[in-house]
Scaffold this active site. Structure first.
Site, PDB file in Angstrom:
ATOM      1  N   ASP A 177     -27.644  10.659  -6.496  1.00  0.00           N
ATOM      2  CA  ASP A 177     -27.169   9.369  -5.965  1.00  0.00           C
ATOM      3  C   ASP A 177     -27.902   8.234  -6.669  1.00  0.00           C
ATOM      4  O   ASP A 177     -28.983   8.441  -7.229  1.00  0.00           O
ATOM      5  CB  ASP A 177     -27.491   9.264  -4.461  1.00  0.00           C
ATOM      6  N   ASP A 231     -30.062   5.265  -5.686  1.00  0.00           N
ATOM      7  CA  ASP A 231     -30.779   4.873  -4.475  1.00  0.00           C
ATOM      8  C   ASP A 231     -30.222   3.511  -3.996  1.00  0.00           C
ATOM      9  O   ASP A 231     -29.414   2.883  -4.677  1.00  0.00           O
ATOM     10  CB  ASP A 231     -32.287   4.811  -4.776  1.00  0.00           C
TER      11      ASP A 231
HETATM   12  N1  LIG Z   1     -32.296   8.455  -2.950  1.00  0.00           N
HETATM   13  C1  LIG Z   1     -33.213   9.400  -2.793  1.00  0.00           C
HETATM   14  N2  LIG Z   1     -34.467   9.089  -2.363  1.00  0.00           N
HETATM   15  C2  LIG Z   1     -35.411  10.066  -2.230  1.00  0.00           C
HETATM   16  N3  LIG Z   1     -35.184  11.351  -2.456  1.00  0.00           N
HETATM   17  C3  LIG Z   1     -33.970  11.703  -2.877  1.00  0.00           C
HETATM   18  N4  LIG Z   1     -33.460  12.904  -3.205  1.00  0.00           N
HETATM   19  C4  LIG Z   1     -32.181  12.730  -3.546  1.00  0.00           C
HETATM   20  N5  LIG Z   1     -31.835  11.424  -3.487  1.00  0.00           N
HETATM   21  C5  LIG Z   1     -32.941  10.761  -3.057  1.00  0.00           C
END
Ligand SMILES: Nc1ncnc2[nH]cnc12
Ligand SMILES: CSC[C@H]1O[C@H](OP(=O)(O)O)[C@H](O)[C@@H]1O
Length: 282
Positions: free
Chosen positions: A210, A212
């Site tokens: 993703d 963040d």
């Molecule tokens: N956005 C995210 N923040 C922290 N750990 C993750 N693992 C997968 N996506 C994440």
């Protein structure tokens, strides 16, 4: 005992590897308690390696609850010297898109000090360099394996490790971007640092699930799980490329823990013996 030098620690979504034969399960005891699961002895095209699901079978340890010391100690006790970590991460930069893999080479520790993070404590004082937490020759080999597997991948980048289990706030996410970090996760610290203390070659394949929340409206487990399914297929292709290469041509590296311990040997207690024997074993 089988002479196996390579292990994979599988993260979120990588609890076993379909199409890869499990030959045996090994129960390993450590002075730090039990590893996340029995360690699986696996084989790909006749090449043996160990596999350990970081969060346990069925994913029941949070990132903070994983017994990182037991996991690394158990692998070292089995004779492993090369660890391939596979981890799900969020992306902090536009260029690292979901489904890409990033061969990270640096870590920023943004955990909250709750995790047991060293083999050198409680009477044993030791210090190792973490200037190069990743073994760069291993990182390059894993990058090449990603290329052969046809996965869009990036060589290098910093992984910021937060405590979790909650994802970051938007304000935090923007700060981490400002640090120049490439990706964000919750597990590679202290795992990478413990591998360093144990004199093992460690490298992470960070699978982007993703962007963040600096970019996305929000980030949900459901959305992440969808990308994880595709990442799982890429991870299998990667493993089939990486393992035979690492088994046939073992990574050559110099452990950096030989002179770590400062405590005078006369002060070592009996229970320190097993710890030091395994951790410092060449
Ligand atoms: N956005 C995210 N923040 C922290 N750990 C993750 N693992 C997968 N996506 C994440
Ligand atoms: C919902 S995914 C978040 C979870 O996945 C990563 O763990 P791992 O490195 O074991 O794949 C991340 O750090 C979080 O723990």
């Amino acid at each position: 005992m089988a002479d196996i030098k390579v292990a994979i620690i599988g993260g979120s979504g990588i609890y076993k590897l379909d199409a890869i034969k499990v030959k045996n399960q090994v129960k390993v005891t450590t002075p730090f308690g039990s590893p996340s699961a029995d360690i699986m002895e696996c084989e790909v095209d006749g090449n043996s390696f160990y596999f350990l699901p970081r969060h346990g079978h069925g994913h029941h340890f949070t990132p903070s609850e994983v017994n990182y010391r037991a996991n690394i100690f158990a692998l070292k006790k089995l004779g492993v010297n090369t660890i391939v970590s596979i981890s799900a991460v969020g992306s902090l930069q536009e260029e690292y898109a979901p489904k890409h893999f990033v061969l990270v080479d640096q870590f920023i520790d943004w955990t909250k000090g709750l995790r047991k993070r060293t083999f050198f404590d409680e009477g044993i004082v030791g210090h190792v360099s973490t200037a190069n937490p990743v073994e760069l020759s291993l990182q390059k080999r894993l990058y090449d394996a990603c290329q052969r597997a046809g996965v869009t991948s990036h060589l290098g980048g910093s992984y910021i490790c937060i405590e979790g289990p909650q994802f970051s706030t938007r304000a935090e996410s923007k700060i981490y971007r400002g640090f120049g970090a490439a990706v964000i996760g919750m597990t590679n610290v202290p795992e990478a640092f413990l591998a360093k203390e144990a004199g093992m070659a460690y490298s992470t394949v960070a699978m982007v699930t993703d962007y963040d929340c600096w970019k996305e409206e929000h980030c949900t487990v459901q959305e992440i799980m969808d990308v994880m399914k595709s990442n799982y297929i890429s991870a299998q292709k990667f493993v089939k490329e990486a393992i035979p290469d690492l088994v046939k041509n073992p990574v050559k590296f110099v452990p950096e823990n030989e002179y770590a311990v400062m405590t005078d040997a006369s002060l070592h207690k009996p229970h320190h013996k097993e710890i030091l024997e395994v951790v410092l074993k060449k």
